[in-house]
Write an enzyme that holds these catalytic residues in place. Structure first.
Site, PDB file in Angstrom:
ATOM      1  N   GLU A 147      39.393  39.136  36.257  1.00  0.00           N
ATOM      2  CA  GLU A 147      38.741  37.903  36.711  1.00  0.00           C
ATOM      3  C   GLU A 147      38.334  37.052  35.514  1.00  0.00           C
ATOM      4  OE1 GLU A 147      35.288  39.357  39.043  1.00  0.00           O
ATOM      5  OE2 GLU A 147      36.431  38.603  40.734  1.00  0.00           O
ATOM      6  N   HIS A 171      31.066  43.792  36.197  1.00  0.00           N
ATOM      7  CA  HIS A 171      31.401  42.462  36.730  1.00  0.00           C
ATOM      8  C   HIS A 171      30.900  41.392  35.759  1.00  0.00           C
ATOM      9  CE1 HIS A 171      31.337  38.907  39.285  1.00  0.00           C
ATOM     10  NE2 HIS A 171      32.252  39.526  40.005  1.00  0.00           N
TER      11      HIS A 171
HETATM   12  O1  G3P Z   1      33.856  39.571  42.287  1.00  0.00           O
HETATM   13  C1  G3P Z   1      34.676  38.542  42.750  1.00  0.00           C
HETATM   14  C2  G3P Z   1      34.158  37.246  42.323  1.00  0.00           C
HETATM   15  O2  G3P Z   1      33.654  37.249  41.031  1.00  0.00           O
HETATM   16  C3  G3P Z   1      35.185  36.157  42.501  1.00  0.00           C
HETATM   17  O3  G3P Z   1      34.445  35.077  42.876  1.00  0.00           O
HETATM   18  O4  G3P Z   1      33.906  33.193  44.292  1.00  0.00           O
HETATM   19  O5  G3P Z   1      35.808  33.041  42.647  1.00  0.00           O
HETATM   20  O6  G3P Z   1      36.044  34.447  44.718  1.00  0.00           O
HETATM   21  P1  G3P Z   1      35.098  33.868  43.677  1.00  0.00           P
END
Ligand code: G3P
Length: 220
Positions: A142, A94
Site C-alpha cells: 500500500e 499498517h
Molecule cells: O488498509 C487498507 C487501507 O489503508 C486502504 O485504504 O481507503 O485507500 O482503501 P483506502
C-alpha cells in the site's frame, strides 16, 4: 490459510465501521461472502473483535498487534488475546500504525506463536522484499500517498509497483491496497499478480457497501 484471491476490508476507526456499526457492516460482508462464495475477511478495531466475531462467521482480523505478553504491558494488544477474542489474524505495520523495524520481525514471530494469520503491510516494493524474509502469510502493498484517495489508486497511478512487489515477494501472496475504488482497479491488480486486496474507503464510505463489495469480488 485463507483461499485466494482474498478480500479484506479494513474498517479502521471510521464511525460507520466501529461499535454496533462494525457488526452491521460485518454482516453485510458475511452476506456477500455467502452469496458470491468469495474469500472475504474484515479487519476491525481491536475493541470490536469480540463483538464482531460473535456476530459473523467470516474471518475477523485485528488491525494491529504488539510485541507484548501477559504482564506489565498496559495498553498493549496481545496476540493471544486477539485469538481468545475470536480474531483469526492481524494486520501488522499498517502505514497508519507502523512498527519499529527493530521489533517487526519478533512481532511477526510472536503473532505466529498464537497461530494468527499475519498480513504485514509494506509501503513500497523494497519493503515487500525485506518483509518477505520474515515469512508472513500475506504482504499488503500500500503506497501511503494513495491511501484514502477516491479518484486515483495504486492500480491506476502506479501499476508497475504492483508487478514489482509481486516479483519481490518470494512467493508470499501479495494483497494490494491504497485507493482501490473500481472494478478495473481490481482487474488490473489481479492481472499483475496480486492475490487479494486490502481496502477501506471504497467499502466503508460507500452509499451501498453490499453492492460495491459484490461488484469488486465478482471481478475475481
Ligand atoms: O488498509 C487498507 C487501507 O489503508 C486502504 O485504504 O481507503 O485507500 O482503501 P483506502
Amino acid at each position: 490459510m485463507l483461499p485466494k484471491p482474498l478480500w479484506i476490508t479494513n474498517f479502521k476507526n471510521y464511525e460507520q465501521a466501529t461499535g454496533e456499526n462494525a457488526v452491521r457492516l460485518a454482516k453485510i460482508h458475511e452476506q456477500v461472502a455467502k452469496e458470491t462464495g468469495a474469500s472475504i475477511a474484515i479487519a476491525v478495531s481491536p475493541l470490536d473483535i469480540y463483538r464482531v466475531s460473535q456476530a459473523v462467521s467470516i474471518p475477523v482480523f485485528s488491525q494491529h498487534t504488539d510485541l507484548a505478553d501477559y504482564g506489565k504491558f498496559t495498553g498493549h494488544i496481545l496476540p493471544q488475546l486477539i485469538k481468545k477474542s475470536g480474531g483469526v489474524g492481524t494486520l501488522i505495520n499498517h502505514s497508519e500504525k507502523r512498527i519499529d523495524p527493530e521489533i517487526l520481525k519478533n512481532t511477526l514471530a510472536l503473532a505466529q506463536k498464537s497461530s494468527l494469520i499475519r498480513v504485514v503491510c509494506a509501503e513500497n516494493p523494497d519493503e515487500v522484499e525485506i518483509f518477505a524474509e520474515y515469512d508472513p502469510d500475506f504482504i499488503a502493498f500500500e503506497p501511503p500517498e494513495l491511501i484514502g484517495s477516491t479518484g486515483a489508486s495504486v492500480s491506476s497511478e502506479n501499476p508497475e509497483s504492483i508487478a514489482e512487489s509481486v516479483a519481490k515477494s518470494r512467493g508470499i501472496p501479495v494483497l494490494v491496497g491504497a485507493g482501490i475504488n473500481s472494478v478495473q482497479d481490481v482487474k488490473t491488480a489481479l492481472e499483475l499478480g496480486a492475490q487479494g486486496f486490502l481496502v477501506a474507503t471504497a467499502i466503508v464510505k460507500a452509499e451501498n457497501p453490499a453492492k460495491k463489495l459484490r461488484e469488486f469480488v465478482e471481478a475475481f
